[in-house]
Scaffold this active site. Structure first.
Site, mmCIF file in Angstrom:
data_model
loop_
_atom_site.group_PDB
_atom_site.id
_atom_site.type_symbol
_atom_site.label_atom_id
_atom_site.label_comp_id
_atom_site.label_asym_id
_atom_site.label_seq_id
_atom_site.Cartn_x
_atom_site.Cartn_y
_atom_site.Cartn_z
ATOM 1 N N LYS A 123 -5.888 -0.441 -11.198
ATOM 2 C CA LYS A 123 -5.750 -0.025 -9.798
ATOM 3 C C LYS A 123 -5.278 1.428 -9.773
ATOM 4 O O LYS A 123 -4.209 1.759 -10.277
ATOM 5 C CB LYS A 123 -4.763 -0.927 -9.061
ATOM 6 C CG LYS A 123 -4.585 -0.545 -7.595
ATOM 7 C CD LYS A 123 -3.589 -1.481 -6.916
ATOM 8 C CE LYS A 123 -3.358 -1.085 -5.475
ATOM 9 N NZ LYS A 123 -2.391 -1.975 -4.803
ATOM 10 N N LYS A 131 -9.987 -1.395 -8.973
ATOM 11 C CA LYS A 131 -9.835 -0.997 -7.573
ATOM 12 C C LYS A 131 -9.460 0.474 -7.506
ATOM 13 O O LYS A 131 -8.531 0.879 -8.211
ATOM 14 C CB LYS A 131 -8.740 -1.848 -6.916
ATOM 15 C CG LYS A 131 -8.483 -1.505 -5.457
ATOM 16 C CD LYS A 131 -7.326 -2.326 -4.892
ATOM 17 C CE LYS A 131 -7.079 -1.947 -3.435
ATOM 18 N NZ LYS A 131 -5.909 -2.654 -2.875
#
Length: 341
Positions: free
Chosen positions: A208, A265
């Site tokens: 992320k 992400k």
């Protein structure tokens, strides 16, 4: 002026790739990447009370639902063949504090939402975010040091493990730690197993990044301006967008600690990372097409610069082609409608 080619001109070509593109049936026969509604996880926002859905201005077509309306939205997604939802609560600012204590309330909003959805739709896969940013008054994903300058790793992980157990008790299928604290997957797995929730799975936000594409999401959950700023600096725990090898290393660590699904992400700007992670693991791989990716396509379409229907489909197809097995996307419902047509 160039002369016209003679009608008898013929190239001596043993390979003519256009043969496989000559009509729709042939193209369908050789299509390499296929999207299905079953590839999608729909992120949904939930609010307390009984009011009408609250549209999110920066995310056209997306709204915050009260629990009853959330269940109705889940029914609609289920009928379209979307097998999973990821729930994110918007907490009343009056309930927030620096430690995010409301996250450990057994009657917290998201837990009530989980119980309602699982009662109505036992077969729907329900995932919940395990992070403190929706609950803290400062908007960070963890507990802060006394001087407010540092996000504390181990103390945060202790809270996240307790939070995961509460979510498992409410009936979630997957807890999804999105905080990027070191060691949280192992700690959560240990806590779940100790409480008898060995069948509760973990989808880890493994790679992320500290991305500029999260703005609309932070508006949606009310954390964007929690610290008096429009952009919280989360670079001490989220990944540097410049780092590729570090992203792979994080995914490998999470797999070793017991994650059932790994995630990258954002998705669209990080297709290379999706491919890299795909090549180092046999675990299922998720990718999150985040709020900023969604919003920019809507904004360009509103100006008449892009075809929203075509670009939304193409953007998600690219994510799957890069190697994602499943995609969290705010286009889940509209794409499922089109794919079933």
């Amino acid at each position: 002026m160039p002369s016209k080619p003679s009608s008898g001109f013929k190239l001596d070509l043993p390979a003519r790739p256009r043969r496989l593109r000559r009509n729709a049936s042939v193209r369908a026969l050789v299509e390499e990447t296929v999207l299905r509604p079953a590839d999608f996880i729909a992120p949904l926002f939930v609010i307390d009370g009984k009011g009408a859905p609250e549209p999110i201005a920066s995310m056209p077509g997306v709204a915050r639902f009260n629990v009853a309306d959330l269940v109705r939205e889940c029914r609609a997604l289920w009928k379209l063949g979307v097998p999973a939802v990821a729930l994110f609560p918007k907490i009343d600012a009056r309930l927030k504090d620096p430690s995010g204590s409301i996250a450990l309330d057994e009657d917290a909003l998201v837990l009530r939402a989980v119980r309602a959805v699982k009662k109505a739709l036992p077969g729907l896969v329900v995932m919940t975010d395990i992070a403190l940013d929706p609950y803290t008054s400062h908007g960070h994903d963890g507990l802060l040091s006394d001087d407010g300058r540092e996000v504390l790793n181990d103390a945060t992980v202790e809270v996240l493990a307790k939070m995961a157990v509460l979510h498992a008790r409410a009936g979630v299928d997957f807890v999804a730690p999105s905080d990027m604290m070191d060691g949280r997957i192992a700690a959560i797995r240990k806590a779940l197993d100790a409480e008898g929730f060995d069948q509760t799975a973990i989808m880890a936000y493994s790679s992320k990044f500290a991305s500029a594409y999260y703005g609309p999401f932070r508006d949606a959950v009310g954390s964007a301006k929690a610290a008096g700023t429009s952009l919280l600096d989360k670079r001490t725990y989220q990944l540097n967008p410049a780092n590729r090898r570090e992203a792979i290393a994080e995914a490998i660590i999470d797999e070793g600690e017991g994650a059932d699904i790994l995630m990258v992400k954002p998705a669209g700007p990080y297709l290379d990372i999706i491919r890299d992670v795909r090549e180092v693991t046999r675990k299922p791989l998720a990718a999150y097409q985040v709020s900023g990716e969604y919003a920019q396509l809507h904004a360009a379409a509103k100006l008449g610069w892009l075809d929203l229907e075509r670009t939304s489909m193409e953007s998600v197809l690219a994510i799957k082609r890069a190697g994602a097995d499943m995609i969290l996307t705010y286009f889940a419902k509209t794409l499922a409608v089109r794919l079933k047509a």
